[in-house]
Design an enzyme around this catalytic site. Structure first.
Site, mmCIF file in Angstrom:
data_model
loop_
_atom_site.group_PDB
_atom_site.id
_atom_site.type_symbol
_atom_site.label_atom_id
_atom_site.label_comp_id
_atom_site.label_asym_id
_atom_site.label_seq_id
_atom_site.Cartn_x
_atom_site.Cartn_y
_atom_site.Cartn_z
ATOM 1 N N GLU A 242 -21.119 -5.404 -14.481
ATOM 2 C CA GLU A 242 -21.992 -5.949 -13.441
ATOM 3 C C GLU A 242 -23.439 -5.617 -13.765
ATOM 4 O OE1 GLU A 242 -20.593 -4.682 -9.596
ATOM 5 O OE2 GLU A 242 -18.797 -5.926 -9.731
ATOM 6 N N ALA B 191 -20.469 -8.912 -1.195
ATOM 7 C CA ALA B 191 -19.608 -9.068 -0.021
ATOM 8 C C ALA B 191 -20.025 -8.164 1.127
ATOM 9 C CB ALA B 191 -18.148 -8.802 -0.395
ATOM 10 N N ASP C 249 0.860 -1.177 0.000
ATOM 11 C CA ASP C 249 0.000 0.000 0.000
ATOM 12 C C ASP C 249 0.898 1.229 0.000
ATOM 13 O OD1 ASP C 249 -1.737 2.154 0.558
ATOM 14 O OD2 ASP C 249 -3.155 0.813 1.553
ATOM 15 N N ALA D 202 -12.976 -5.944 -4.166
ATOM 16 C CA ALA D 202 -12.907 -4.479 -4.206
ATOM 17 C C ALA D 202 -13.741 -3.942 -5.368
ATOM 18 C CB ALA D 202 -11.450 -4.028 -4.298
ATOM 19 N N ARG D 203 -13.125 -3.776 -6.535
ATOM 20 C CA ARG D 203 -13.821 -3.303 -7.727
ATOM 21 C C ARG D 203 -13.262 -4.019 -8.951
ATOM 22 N NH1 ARG D 203 -16.925 -1.435 -4.644
ATOM 23 N NH2 ARG D 203 -17.912 0.629 -4.627
ATOM 24 N N HIS E 114 -21.300 -9.360 -6.352
ATOM 25 C CA HIS E 114 -21.009 -8.089 -5.680
ATOM 26 C C HIS E 114 -21.865 -7.954 -4.411
ATOM 27 C CE1 HIS E 114 -19.572 -3.687 -6.379
ATOM 28 N NE2 HIS E 114 -19.585 -3.994 -5.094
#
Length: 317
Positions: free
Chosen positions: A262, A283, A172, A232-233, A281
């Site tokens: 999506e 989560a 990160d 995440a995406r 999607h």
């Protein structure tokens, strides 16, 4: 009386709270652009989940004061247009962190234990084969690589490190060693993480910098025995590159809660791989998270409309 447009189904908790404050709640009829343009008229606030609030939608009204995202990401909202036109954009930090982290861990476990493959074999009357050929692996001492180490990444690290005895490394660029969890190794090189980890789990926001930031080069570094997890995406990943390494059996498998499109098209090759687990999607959609997000959106919108301070977990972008 203020009117709040709720673009998609969500917990009634926040909507009931708004009604008690004298706010009118208007439920949207769909999330295509034309329908959104019709539904948004006369509304001072919008609470949205996956609906795309682009410039075409936003410029169709002059009444809008605030948009609240039912989640942490705001990639579905034209934030620059909102800033230029005095529309406050809220995102909700942490309301679904536990839910997303647990889902990521569930995908890690399911992949390690070959649950999808074993179930399919068993259902096809291949009891012995399911027991002997689809060999599971243990998580203890395996290396978990986290791409992004925010709140969700931290929860995943804590569960996997303390619960399963995994070794955790993280990449990160926005954090330093002084902000890393004890027992987690922060690496400065993304390539190092992709080449070393047995499980790679993505926990980055979708931005112009992260779009397609995981692709052919990163997948080429992965061990043949490694798994890729993304909650995440979908835009963060070069999906064609992922499909290619899966097709060529260059990695062991993947767990995906998000995709580029999506919902994903039914002819998407990702659905055809026995070593890929796909979820829609969802989560962050635990019962608890949905209630917290609904309440945060409702209270955040009410605060902005009434010139009151916005309290966490709603955060102004």
């Amino acid at each position: 009386m203020y009117t709040v447009l709720v673009t998609e189904a969500m917990s009634d908790a926040g909507m009931d709270w708004l009604r008690k404050q004298g706010v009118k709640v208007k439920y949207g009829r769909g999330i295509d652009t034309a329908t959104l343009i019709e539904d948004i008229q006369g509304c001072q606030a919008v609470i949205t989940r996956l609906a795309i609030l682009n410039r075409e939608v936003l410029s169709s009204t002059h009444d809008l004061k605030v948009i609240a995202r039912h989640g942490a990401g705001v990639d579905s909202v034209d934030v620059e247009y909102c800033k230029a036109n005095g529309i406050t954009v809220l995102r909700n930090v942490g309301t679904n962190s536990t839910a997303v982290a647990e889902h990521a861990v569930a995908l890690i476990i399911a992949l390690a234990k070959k649950l999808k493959i074993r179930e399919e074999m068993y259902k096809n009357n291949e009891f012995v084969r399911a027991r002997k050929e689809a060999k599971a692996i243990e998580l203890k001492d395996k290396i978990l690589g986290l791409v992004g180490f925010g709140h969700i990444g931290g929860i995943v690290a804590n569960i996997c490190k303390n619960g399963f005895g995994m070794k955790v490394i993280a990449y990160d660029p926005y954090i330093s060693n002084t902000h890393i969890m004890e027992g987690v190794t922060l690496v400065s090189d993304k390539a190092h993480l992709f080449s070393e980890a047995d499980f790679i789990s993505v926990h980055m926001p979708a931005t112009s910098e992260t779009k397609n930031s995981i692709g052919k080069d990163e997948f080429a570094l992965m061990k043949k025995t490694a798994y890729f997890i993304n909650t995440a995406r979908g835009t963060i990943v070069d999906e064609e590159a992922l499909i290619e390494v899966l097709r060529n059996k260059r990695i062991a498998g993947a767990g995906l809660d998000v995709t580029l499109d999506e919902p994903a098209l039914m002819d998407n090759p990702l659905f055809s791989f026995e070593n890929v687990i796909m979820t829609p999607h969802c989560a962050g959609s635990s019962e608890e998270a949905l209630i917290k997000a609904s309440m945060a959106c409702a209270k955040g919108c009410f605060a902005v409309l009434n010139n009151m301070p916005v309290e966490e977990p709603a955060v102004i972008v």
